[in-house]
Each structure stands twice: as structure tokens, then as C-alpha cells.
Design a protein around this motif. Structure first.
Motif, PDB file in Angstrom:
ATOM      1  N   ARG A 167       0.863  -1.180   0.000  1.00 17.72           N
ATOM      2  CA  ARG A 167       0.000   0.000   0.000  1.00 17.72           C
ATOM      3  C   ARG A 167       0.902   1.233   0.000  1.00 17.72           C
ATOM      4  N   ASP A 168       0.729   2.087  -0.995  1.00 12.24           N
ATOM      5  CA  ASP A 168       1.589   3.260  -1.152  1.00 12.24           C
ATOM      6  C   ASP A 168       0.790   4.549  -1.035  1.00 12.24           C
ATOM      7  N   PRO A 169       1.348   5.564  -0.370  1.00 10.81           N
ATOM      8  CA  PRO A 169       0.767   6.900  -0.509  1.00 10.81           C
ATOM      9  C   PRO A 169       1.049   7.415  -1.910  1.00 10.81           C
ATOM     10  N   VAL A 170       0.121   8.177  -2.456  1.00 12.07           N
ATOM     11  CA  VAL A 170       0.328   8.793  -3.764  1.00 12.07           C
ATOM     12  C   VAL A 170       1.103  10.093  -3.572  1.00 12.07           C
ATOM     13  N   HIS A 171       2.171  10.250  -4.341  1.00 15.19           N
ATOM     14  CA  HIS A 171       3.019  11.436  -4.264  1.00 15.19           C
ATOM     15  C   HIS A 171       2.738  12.364  -5.434  1.00 15.19           C
ATOM     16  N   VAL A 172       3.306  13.549  -5.361  1.00 13.22           N
ATOM     17  CA  VAL A 172       3.217  14.497  -6.463  1.00 13.22           C
ATOM     18  C   VAL A 172       4.601  14.633  -7.090  1.00 13.22           C
ATOM     19  N   MET A 173       4.646  14.681  -8.418  1.00 11.38           N
ATOM     20  CA  MET A 173       5.881  14.923  -9.161  1.00 11.38           C
ATOM     21  C   MET A 173       5.936  16.392  -9.570  1.00 11.38           C
ATOM     22  N   LEU A 174       7.094  17.010  -9.352  1.00 11.93           N
ATOM     23  CA  LEU A 174       7.295  18.401  -9.751  1.00 11.93           C
ATOM     24  C   LEU A 174       8.648  18.533 -10.442  1.00 11.93           C
ATOM     25  N   ALA A 175       8.799  19.576 -11.237  1.00 10.69           N
ATOM     26  CA  ALA A 175      10.126  19.890 -11.762  1.00 10.69           C
ATOM     27  C   ALA A 175      11.050  20.177 -10.585  1.00 10.69           C
ATOM     28  N   LEU A 286       3.398 -14.095  -4.953  1.00  7.83           N
ATOM     29  CA  LEU A 286       3.067 -12.982  -4.064  1.00  7.83           C
ATOM     30  C   LEU A 286       4.290 -12.551  -3.260  1.00  7.83           C
ATOM     31  N   ALA A 287       5.052 -13.507  -2.748  1.00  5.24           N
ATOM     32  CA  ALA A 287       6.260 -13.165  -1.983  1.00  5.24           C
ATOM     33  C   ALA A 287       7.265 -12.420  -2.856  1.00  5.24           C
ATOM     34  N   GLN A 288       7.406 -12.840  -4.117  1.00  3.11           N
ATOM     35  CA  GLN A 288       8.334 -12.158  -5.013  1.00  3.11           C
ATOM     36  C   GLN A 288       7.828 -10.760  -5.371  1.00  3.11           C
ATOM     37  N   ALA A 289       6.520 -10.593  -5.507  1.00  2.00           N
ATOM     38  CA  ALA A 289       5.961  -9.270  -5.790  1.00  2.00           C
ATOM     39  C   ALA A 289       6.203  -8.320  -4.616  1.00  2.00           C
ATOM     40  N   ARG A 290       6.041  -8.828  -3.404  1.00  2.00           N
ATOM     41  CA  ARG A 290       6.291  -7.984  -2.231  1.00  2.00           C
ATOM     42  C   ARG A 290       7.767  -7.620  -2.123  1.00  2.00           C
ATOM     43  N   ALA A 291       8.650  -8.565  -2.448  1.00  2.00           N
ATOM     44  CA  ALA A 291      10.082  -8.257  -2.429  1.00  2.00           C
ATOM     45  C   ALA A 291      10.429  -7.256  -3.522  1.00  2.00           C
ATOM     46  N   ALA A 292       9.792  -7.373  -4.687  1.00  2.00           N
ATOM     47  CA  ALA A 292      10.032  -6.414  -5.774  1.00  2.00           C
ATOM     48  C   ALA A 292       9.584  -5.016  -5.360  1.00  2.00           C
ATOM     49  N   HIS A 293       8.476  -4.945  -4.623  1.00  2.00           N
ATOM     50  CA  HIS A 293       8.014  -3.641  -4.142  1.00  2.00           C
ATOM     51  C   HIS A 293       9.021  -3.041  -3.167  1.00  2.00           C
ATOM     52  N   ALA A 294       9.544  -3.855  -2.263  1.00  2.00           N
ATOM     53  CA  ALA A 294      10.539  -3.368  -1.304  1.00  2.00           C
ATOM     54  C   ALA A 294      11.783  -2.854  -2.030  1.00  2.00           C
ATOM     55  N   GLU A 295      12.201  -3.552  -3.069  1.00  2.00           N
ATOM     56  CA  GLU A 295      13.351  -3.106  -3.845  1.00  2.00           C
ATOM     57  C   GLU A 295      13.048  -1.798  -4.568  1.00  2.00           C
ATOM     58  N   ALA A 296      11.838  -1.684  -5.108  1.00  2.00           N
ATOM     59  CA  ALA A 296      11.453  -0.456  -5.796  1.00  2.00           C
ATOM     60  C   ALA A 296      11.446   0.735  -4.843  1.00  2.00           C
ATOM     61  N   MET A 297      11.033   0.508  -3.604  1.00  2.29           N
ATOM     62  CA  MET A 297      11.025   1.595  -2.619  1.00  2.29           C
ATOM     63  C   MET A 297      12.439   2.101  -2.337  1.00  2.29           C
ATOM     64  N   THR A 298      13.429   1.205  -2.367  1.00  5.13           N
ATOM     65  CA  THR A 298      14.809   1.649  -2.112  1.00  5.13           C
ATOM     66  C   THR A 298      15.349   2.480  -3.270  1.00  5.13           C
ATOM     67  N   ARG A 299      14.754   2.312  -4.467  1.00  8.59           N
ATOM     68  CA  ARG A 299      15.204   3.086  -5.620  1.00  8.59           C
ATOM     69  C   ARG A 299      14.368   4.335  -5.836  1.00  8.59           C
ATOM     70  N   ALA A 300      13.358   4.537  -5.009  1.00  7.10           N
ATOM     71  CA  ALA A 300      12.447   5.663  -5.202  1.00  7.10           C
ATOM     72  C   ALA A 300      13.165   6.978  -4.971  1.00  7.10           C
ATOM     73  N   SER A 301      12.584   8.031  -5.543  1.00  2.61           N
ATOM     74  CA  SER A 301      13.159   9.366  -5.418  1.00  2.61           C
ATOM     75  C   SER A 301      13.211   9.782  -3.956  1.00  2.61           C
ATOM     76  N   PRO A 302      14.348  10.291  -3.453  1.00  7.40           N
ATOM     77  CA  PRO A 302      14.454  10.664  -2.045  1.00  7.40           C
ATOM     78  C   PRO A 302      13.603  11.876  -1.707  1.00  7.40           C
ATOM     79  N   THR A 303      13.183  11.936  -0.468  1.00  9.38           N
ATOM     80  CA  THR A 303      12.382  13.057   0.047  1.00  9.38           C
ATOM     81  C   THR A 303      13.213  13.854   1.044  1.00  9.38           C
ATOM     82  N   PRO A 304      13.213  15.196   0.993  1.00 11.25           N
ATOM     83  CA  PRO A 304      13.971  15.979   1.962  1.00 11.25           C
ATOM     84  C   PRO A 304      13.526  15.700   3.381  1.00 11.25           C
TER      85      PRO A 304
END
Length: 309
Positions: A167-175, A286-304
């Protein structure tokens, strides 16, 4: 004339429509052709099935008898066809996965290839969650990897088993040079004057976004619907702001920030047919999908970590 399934479909269509004119339209026939066909069916069954009147048609006692049987037989034959299709494809090796846009499908394919070397993985993508779910329900795909907004139900709830991947919060993309890009989080109201861009889909996310904007006191002036690459480009050049999942990867020229109060949530789901060949592999995928999500979160754009006025 022997009675066939197509004849039962005609009888049901006439009963459901309540008139020959409407039934002919739904069946793609001219009304005289439908009337002729119905008379042949009535002769084969030995009596009138409908009484014609100024207000349409109504079933006779014989018609009700035939309709009762048709309402049992037609769904049973449809189910038989679906089961036969699934059974015929039982021997097909590998994982067949359908998904919508986003990084999670690629991550799942990568993990399955690593975990199950030698087992082929095939994919199908579509903007339509309903199309993907329907393909799983009729046996053309093994798994559906889709998302839904908030607590909305997934498609095909009565035919497919669904489990939440994340479950992910929806973020906003900006320049990255946008005045709000250095904020740790952004109030939706602060974006009231912006143009927006988003990808298409047949779920309720567009309605949920519009409702969140109304609660924040505004209506989006402009929404550009485009493919993912075009959405990113519009954000990079400052033409619009966009919505993305928390797993959106770091991208040059783009900053992603949480919306204050989390007004929108995206649920990643994995679906399969409980009677299909995929059911035995569902826990593993399902376990692999959850692990893929965890990996994707580590590559996500950083937040200040600090808010800058």
C-alpha cells in the motif's frame, strides 16, 4: 429443427429486452429476421413463448418454463467453456503475468527470473485493469498485477482471488526547480493553480483525485492524459505536475514529494483464478511481488528531511 444454445440466447434476449425491437438491436439483427427466427423456435417447441402487445412482449407459461431452463443452461455452458480453456492450458509452462504501467511489473519479472531460472516468464501490459483481470479469469494469463485506489474493490471480485502486495501513498511529481520542490511534503491546496498530468486507466483513480481536489477547495484547471514518458517530460519542463506512486524511481529533473495528510492511497494487488494452475504458485509469486516492491522503494526518489519555506 433441433433446439440449440443460440436459440436459448434469442429467447433470453427477448425476455430481458421486453420487446422484439430492443432485442433485435441488442442481437444485431433486423426485427423481421428476429421475428421469423422466434416463430421457428416456437414451432420447434410446440407453442407460443411470448404474448405480443402494445407495451412489448411477456412470456407465456411455456415461455417461463423455457426461460427457467435457459437461465440455468447458458451460464453453465459459459462456465464449462472457461474451465475447458483453463484445462487445455494447464500444460503451458512458465509464469504468464499481466500488469499495468509502473516499476513493479519489471521488478517481479526480474525476481522470478532470478528465483526460478529456466522457467519462462511472459508478460502482457494494458492501461485497463479490467482487461487484465478478465484475461486471468478466462485462463489466458496466470496472474494480474494491478492497483486500485484506496479501498476500492478490484475487478472480477467473484471470480479471482486477490491479495494485497503493498500500500503506497500517492506522491506528487514536480520539476526539480519548482518553488515547492524543496518541501518535505506539500499540501494539495498549494497546487490548486497547477496544470496536471496523469496516465489513463479504467479504475476510479481519476474520480478519487477529483474528489480530493474538491475537498481541498479547488477543481483542476487542466489535466493532460498521456503515457508515462510524456507525463515525466511535462513535469521536467515545468508544464504540469503529476501524480505517482511512492515507488516512482529517481528521475533527472523530477522531484517527488508526499502529499500532506495522504489524501490518496494506491494499493498494489496480485490476482489469480483459485481453480487455475496458478493457484499452487500464488504464495511464491506474491512473496516475489512484495520483495520487488521493497526493492522499488529503495530506488524511489528521495524526500527531503527538512521543510524549507
Amino acid at each position: 429443427m433441433d433446439l440449440e444454445l443460440r436459440h436459448l440466447k434469442v429467447i433470453r434476449a427477448v425476455a430481458d429486452a421486453g420487446s422484439l425491437t430492443r432485442a433485435a438491436t441488442r442481437l444485431g439483427l433486423a426485427q423481421p429476421a428476429l421475428s421469423t427466427q422466434l416463430r421457428r423456435i416456437e414451432r420447434a417447441l410446440g407453442g407460443a413463448l411470448f404474448v405480443r402487445g402494445r407495451d412489448g412482449v411477456r412470456a407465456t407459461a411455456l415461455g417461463e418454463l423455457v426461460l427457467d431452463r435457459a437461465r440455468v443452461l447458458l451460464p453453465a455452458v459459459c462456465e464449462l467453456q472457461e474451465e475447458a480453456t483453463r484445462f487445455a492450458r494447464q500444460g503451458t509452462a512458465g509464469h504468464r503475468i499481466g500488469g499495468t504501467h509502473g516499476p513493479l511489473l519489471g521488478g517481479l519479472v526480474d525476481r522470478l527470473a532470478r528465483q526460478d531460472p529456466g522457467v519462462p516468464v511472459t508478460t502482457h501490459t494494458s492501461w485497463s485493469e479490467r482487461e487484465i483481470a478478465g484475461s486471468v479469469a478466462d485462463g489466458r494469463l496466470d496472474f494480474a498485477l494491478i492497483g486500485v485506489c484506496g479501498e476500492s474493490p478490484p475487478p472480477e471480485p467473484g471470480r479471482l482471488a486477490w491479495m494485497e502486495v503493498a500500500r503506497d501513498p500517492v506522491h506528487v511529481m514536480l520539476a526539480e526547480d519548482h518553488p515547492l520542490a524543496r518541501r518535505a511534503e506539500i499540501e494539495l491546496t498549494e497546487l490548486a493553480a497547477e496544470a496536471w498530468t496523469d496516465v489513463p486507466g479504467d479504475g476510479c483513480f481519476g474520480d478519487c483525485f477529483a474528489a480530493a481536489c474538491v475537498r481541498a477547495g479547488f477543481t483542476p484547471a487542466c489535466v493532460y492524459e498521456a503515457d508515462t514518458a510524456s507525463c515525466v517530460h511535462l513535469v521536467q519542463v515545468g508544464r504540469a505536475v503529476g501524480l505517482c506512486r511512492a515507488t516512482f524511481p529517481a528521475t533527472p529533473g523530477v522531484a517527488t514529494r508526499p502529499l500532506a495528510g495522504t489524501p490518496l492511497v494506491w494499493r498494489h494487488l496480485l490476482g489469480w483464478h483459485p481453480a487455475g494452475r496458478a493457484a499452487a504458485r500464488a504464495a511464491h509469486v506474491l512473496a516475489q511481488a512484495r520483495a520487488a516492491h521493497a526493492e522499488a522503494m529503495t530506488r524511489a526518489s528521495p524526500t527531503p528531511t527538512a521543510v524549507h519555506p
